[in-house]
Design a protein around this motif. Structure first.
Motif: not given
Length: 139
Positions: A63, A71, A73, A82, A118, A121
């Motif tokens: 990524n 959130d 993502s 962001s 992040y 997750r």
């Protein structure tokens, strides 16, 4: 008659011999357990120190170049609201942010929350997952 043929099941001689054998087994088991404890303790201490020195990249390799939304993502770089990726945090800093409510070093409160989201997750196979998982282990 030899000594062995003199023994009959249930005789005092046989019971004494089996009790000695049983005590020997218990002593050997105790010695093995003590050795295991002495071996594992330093390994746990070493792993605790290495957990604090591990690192978590935000985002991970696949990524790279993307940004992190509030959130946690992944979004395209430049997306409104962001935060830029390309950060690497030490396990100790992440642990402090997760448990103490502190911001990650070099970030604002909002950025820190996005990066922590992040990290929460992260899944198995992603860079930084092992570090994050080890931070969750009780000590």
């Amino acid at each position: 008659m030899d000594e062995k043929s003199d023994r009959q099941p249930g005789s005092e001689r046989e019971e004494g011999t089996s009790a000695q054998a049983s005590r020997r087994r218990v002593l050997m088991l105790g010695a093995a357990t003590a050795t295991t404890v002495l071996t594992v303790r330093p390994a746990l201490a070493q792993s605790a120190a290495s957990v604090l020195n591990c690192s978590i990249p935000v985002p991970d390799g696949p990524n790279a170049g993307k940004a992190v939304a509030a959130d946690g993502s992944m979004v395209a770089a430049g997306t409104q609201g962001s935060f830029p990726g390309g950060k690497i945090f030490k396990g100790e800093d992440v642990k402090n942010a997760l448990r103490g409510g502190r911001s990650l070093p070099g970030t604002s409160y909002s950025q820190s929350q996005a990066y922590i989201n992040y990290i929460r997750r992260l899944q198995y196979g992603r860079s930084g997952f092992t570090c994050y998982a080890s931070l969750q282990m009780p000590r």
